[in-house]
Structure formats: C-alpha cells, structure tokens
Design a protein around this motif. Structure first.
Motif, mmCIF file in Angstrom:
data_model
loop_
_atom_site.group_PDB
_atom_site.id
_atom_site.type_symbol
_atom_site.label_atom_id
_atom_site.label_comp_id
_atom_site.label_asym_id
_atom_site.label_seq_id
_atom_site.Cartn_x
_atom_site.Cartn_y
_atom_site.Cartn_z
ATOM 1 N N GLU A 31 22.289 8.006 -13.795
ATOM 2 C CA GLU A 31 20.854 7.161 -13.351
ATOM 3 C C GLU A 31 20.621 8.104 -12.239
ATOM 4 N N CYS A 32 21.858 8.669 -11.228
ATOM 5 C CA CYS A 32 21.049 8.799 -9.978
ATOM 6 C C CYS A 32 20.957 10.613 -10.371
ATOM 7 N N VAL A 33 20.898 11.272 -11.224
ATOM 8 C CA VAL A 33 20.193 12.768 -12.059
ATOM 9 C C VAL A 33 19.054 12.372 -12.016
ATOM 10 N N GLN A 34 19.029 11.198 -12.443
ATOM 11 C CA GLN A 34 17.722 10.898 -12.902
ATOM 12 C C GLN A 34 16.505 10.499 -11.825
ATOM 13 N N ILE A 35 17.383 9.669 -11.430
ATOM 14 C CA ILE A 35 16.671 9.767 -9.608
ATOM 15 C C ILE A 35 16.489 10.717 -8.675
ATOM 16 N N PHE A 36 17.505 11.953 -8.722
ATOM 17 C CA PHE A 36 17.274 13.287 -7.532
ATOM 18 C C PHE A 36 16.130 14.273 -8.762
ATOM 19 N N GLY A 54 0.903 -1.158 -0.100
ATOM 20 C CA GLY A 54 -0.336 -0.004 -0.336
ATOM 21 C C GLY A 54 0.822 1.316 0.159
ATOM 22 N N MET A 55 2.462 1.361 0.544
ATOM 23 C CA MET A 55 3.113 2.763 -0.191
ATOM 24 C C MET A 55 3.063 3.199 -1.297
ATOM 25 N N GLU A 56 2.255 4.427 -1.419
ATOM 26 C CA GLU A 56 1.830 4.893 -2.786
ATOM 27 C C GLU A 56 3.517 5.270 -3.180
ATOM 28 N N ARG A 57 3.959 6.066 -4.878
ATOM 29 C CA ARG A 57 4.709 6.705 -5.292
ATOM 30 C C ARG A 57 5.219 7.984 -4.248
ATOM 31 N N GLY A 58 4.466 8.509 -4.005
ATOM 32 C CA GLY A 58 4.776 9.327 -2.643
ATOM 33 C C GLY A 58 4.960 9.911 -1.548
ATOM 34 N N HIS A 59 4.742 7.905 -1.418
ATOM 35 C CA HIS A 59 4.744 8.332 0.257
ATOM 36 C C HIS A 59 6.338 7.947 0.587
ATOM 37 N N HIS A 81 10.227 23.214 1.713
ATOM 38 C CA HIS A 81 9.968 22.754 2.816
ATOM 39 C C HIS A 81 11.505 21.906 2.511
ATOM 40 N N PRO A 82 11.716 21.688 4.005
ATOM 41 C CA PRO A 82 13.499 21.769 3.645
ATOM 42 C C PRO A 82 13.569 19.804 3.535
ATOM 43 N N ASP A 83 12.834 18.902 3.240
ATOM 44 C CA ASP A 83 13.398 18.347 2.687
ATOM 45 C C ASP A 83 13.122 17.825 0.692
ATOM 46 N N THR A 84 12.676 19.153 0.026
ATOM 47 C CA THR A 84 12.694 19.213 -0.919
ATOM 48 C C THR A 84 14.170 20.110 -1.772
ATOM 49 N N LEU A 85 14.186 21.239 -0.270
ATOM 50 C CA LEU A 85 15.313 21.876 -0.693
ATOM 51 C C LEU A 85 16.635 20.841 -0.338
ATOM 52 N N SER A 86 17.052 20.177 0.497
ATOM 53 C CA SER A 86 17.955 19.321 0.089
ATOM 54 C C SER A 86 17.478 18.060 -0.897
ATOM 55 N N THR A 87 17.102 18.309 -1.290
ATOM 56 C CA THR A 87 16.842 17.366 -2.899
ATOM 57 C C THR A 87 17.534 18.014 -3.550
ATOM 58 N N VAL A 88 17.181 19.974 -4.350
ATOM 59 C CA VAL A 88 18.070 20.177 -4.740
ATOM 60 C C VAL A 88 19.237 20.463 -4.432
ATOM 61 N N SER A 89 19.739 20.097 -3.341
ATOM 62 C CA SER A 89 21.005 20.575 -3.032
ATOM 63 C C SER A 89 22.391 19.376 -3.812
ATOM 64 N N LEU A 117 10.026 7.804 -0.766
ATOM 65 C CA LEU A 117 10.646 8.513 -1.062
ATOM 66 C C LEU A 117 12.145 8.535 -0.514
ATOM 67 N N ALA A 118 12.140 8.285 1.075
ATOM 68 C CA ALA A 118 13.417 8.080 1.375
ATOM 69 C C ALA A 118 14.567 7.049 1.214
ATOM 70 N N LEU A 119 13.903 6.449 0.339
ATOM 71 C CA LEU A 119 14.506 5.147 -0.238
ATOM 72 C C LEU A 119 15.130 5.190 -1.549
ATOM 73 N N GLU A 120 13.654 6.153 -2.167
ATOM 74 C CA GLU A 120 15.260 6.437 -3.463
ATOM 75 C C GLU A 120 16.109 7.773 -3.434
ATOM 76 N N ASN A 121 15.765 8.387 -1.651
ATOM 77 C CA ASN A 121 17.222 9.316 -1.592
ATOM 78 C C ASN A 121 18.183 8.560 -1.410
ATOM 79 N N ASN A 122 17.932 7.747 -0.741
ATOM 80 C CA ASN A 122 19.323 6.419 -0.251
ATOM 81 C C ASN A 122 19.987 5.900 -1.534
ATOM 82 N N TYR A 123 18.853 5.625 -2.233
ATOM 83 C CA TYR A 123 19.510 4.674 -3.656
ATOM 84 C C TYR A 123 19.998 5.828 -4.728
#
Length: 369
Positions: free
Chosen positions: A33-38, A6-11, A53-61, A15-21
């Motif tokens: 592939e790293c650029v594509q995921i980020f 039941g975990m959707e794409r935006g859960h 949002h802090p998580d969004t800014l962290s992703t941009v960084s 998102l945390a797992l995608e960031n770690n990957y």
C-alpha cells in the motif's frame, strides 16, 4: 472529511497528509500500500508542480527507498539514477536530497551484486557528507555505516571494520538505538576479519541490550539475530546458530513473501549451519536433507529474483554444492563453474573467489590420491 471542507485531491495539505500516511505505512512494514500511495503522489505532484519541483523529487526519493524495501532493486536503481541525474542537472549534486538519493542507490547497487560500484558510490557519499555536514552529523555517521557495508560486500574487511568502528565512535552522543546497531554491524565485520569468537561474544551482549531497549519483536531484532546466527556459524558453533537462524527465517516469512531476497538470504544462512553441523560430527540425515531443500529453494528464488549472474545466486549454488558433496552427490564440474562465475563477477582477489579456488584445488588433490 477533507473533501467536505473544500480540499481537493491536489491540495497541498492533502498531498502532505498522503505523504505522512505513506511514511507511516513504511515504518509499519505495509509496503504494498505504501508503494501505491507514493506512486499516486508522484503522479499528482509531477502533474501539478512539475518533475523538477523539490516536493516531486522528495516523493521520488521516498518511492525509491520503499521499492527497494520490497526487493525490486532494478526499479529502485532506475528511480535512483534518474533522481540523481535530475539533481545534477539542477546543479544541486551536493544537496541533502541528492546525497539521500545516492545513499539509497549505493545500497541498491550492492544488492544487485555490483559490489565495486557500490563501494565507489558509498565512499563518494561519505566524502560529500563529511565535507558538507561534518564528521559527527547523523547523516555522516549513517554514510560511514553504508560505506562499511559496501566494503564488506566487496570483501574489504579491514576497511569495513575501520569504518564501522568510526561510526560507533562518532555516534556515542547520538541515538542509543543507532549506536547499538553500529556496534552490532562492527561485530559482523570483525567476524569476517577472522575474529569470530570475539565477535560472537560481543554480538550476544549487544543483542541482549538491544532487546531490553527495543523489545523482542522490534524489526531490528530480526536483523540482529541474523547477524548473531551467522557469526556463531563462522565460529563453528552451529548447534547454537541453528535455533537462532530458524527463528529469523520464521520471522522473515511472517512479514515477507517467499520470493523476497531477505527470506532467501535467511534460508541460505540457516542451511549453511544445518549442513555443516550434519557433516561435522555424527551424520544427521534430517539436517542435511533440510539444508539441501532450503538451498534448492534459495537457488531457484535467487535465479528468479536476482538473475543468473548475481553473486548471491552463485553463493547459493556454491553452498548447495558443498552440501551435496557431503552426500557424495556432486560432480567436479560444478566447482569449476562456480569459480569461473566468481572470478568474472567478483575478481580474483575477492574472498569468495579465493574460497572457490581453494575448493577446486582441494578436489584436484583428492582426485589425484
């Protein structure tokens, strides 16, 4: 498996797992592939959480750092500038995220050839981290390293050496691998300050220790070998430098595309020792021809990747002119063009400008004899 429970794409967990990957891909050098995921992660977090949002800014960084690693410095600079503006808008200009963004922006600005601006950013980063974190925090020590590198690019060799030595002193009780890296960087500044023989001895010893600790195939070893090869070249030990720099070029080509700035840099470094060794004693035609070929590739690559007005483009042109001059195949106007470009881009007091000026003066004296 995540979708099945039941975990959707935006859960948030997804998102945390995608960031770690993506972070893992960055560490292993799988940058495309790293650029594509980020990129995807940034779009999702911006839509769900909002741009501020802090998580969004962290992703941009993270995205800006990886984009810079691919050699797309213009895009990385744009991302970094927008990120810092957002932190300032939120009144968080001295937050860790803002300082991390400034660190990457200073590096990218230097890679774009804006050395004076990079020094200002890196010195501001250092002051901010010393004030907020103290002198011995790992982030502050890394800021010392970045400020030292920026000053090295600007030709402020004494300041660069001072900062590198401070980084070494401050990191004695930290990660041994980082300590060795800072020591190696110090030897490069030492060589550029005119002590190439001492620097070559120290760099060779440090590189052996790095190999024992990290292994011969560790990515830091390629950068270390590049530094040692250049230092040996500065000490006029080109026959020792050439096999090291050949290895660096092959390692770069194995991991990076032909047009990547680090591949082009490796070609210039190797070509410098090839042409100087060929011109310094018995004329070795094969080395000279190889040097000219590498430099022609580097000039074309830097023109395409960095532009006509980048200092590194003019460095490649200058070295190519030096090699062709040894062959008796260069016109005097080339030196005037290089000097004019370096004066415009770097200023009269930069070592590269003084080098070009000395070459023009030598040609004038030679023509008058």
């Amino acid at each position: 498996r995540l979708a099945a429970v039941g975990m959707e794409r935006g859960h948030p967990v997804v998102l945390a797992l995608e960031n770690n990957y993506a972070a893992m891909l960055h560490r292993t050098g799988e940058l495309t592939e790293c650029v594509q995921i980020f990129e995807s992660l940034f779009d999702t977090r911006r839509r769900i959480l909002g741009r501020a949002h802090p998580d969004t800014l962290s992703t941009v960084s993270n995205l800006a750092v990886v984009v810079a690693a691919t050699g797309d410095y213009h895009r990385a600079h744009q991302l970094g500038g927008e990120l810092i503006a957002e932190y300032e808008c939120q009144g968080r200009s001295e937050s860790r995220g803002s300082f991390d963004a400034l660190e990457n922006l200073a590096f990218v600005t230097g890679e774009l050839g804006r050395f004076k601006d990079a020094v200002g950013m890196a010195e501001r980063l250092l002051v901010g981290r010393e004030r907020t974190l103290g002198s011995y925090h790992p982030d502050t020590i890394r800021a010392l390293d970045k400020a030292a590198f920026a000053n090295l690019l600007q030709g402020n060799f004494d300041r660069s050496l001072e900062l590198y030595r401070k980084a070494v002193f401050s990191s004695v009780d930290h990660d041994p691998a980082n300590l060795l890296t800072y020591k190696l960087h110090t030897t490069f500044a030492l060589a550029r300050s005119g002590c190439a023989k001492q620097a070559a001895t120290e760099a060779a010893e440090i590189l052996l220790e790095m190999e024992e600790r990290l292994g011969a195939c560790h990515p830091q070893m390629t950068a270390g070998r590049d530094s040692l090869g250049v230092i040996l070249g500065l000490d006029e030990r080109h026959d020792e430098a050439i096999p090291i720099l050949e290895q660096v070029l092959q390692e770069r080509l194995a991991l990076l595309p032909q047009a990547h700035v680090n591949v082009l840099r490796a070609k210039v470094h190797l070509a410098q020792s090839l042409y100087k060794s060929a011109a310094g004693g018995v004329f070795l035609e094969s080395r000279m021809l190889r040097a000219v070929q590498l430099l022609e590739e580097a000039v074309a690559g830097r023109e395409a990747a960095l532009g006509d007005d980048h200092p590194d483009t003019w460095t490649a042109r200058f070295v190519l002119a030096c090699a062709r001059d040894c062959q008796g195949d260069v016109v005097d106007s080339v030196w005037d063009e290089v000097l004019a470009a370096r004066l415009r881009l770097l200023g009269r007091d930069h070592p590269d400008s003084r080098e070009a000026s000395a070459r023009v003066e030598a040609n004038v004296r030679r023509a008058s004899q």
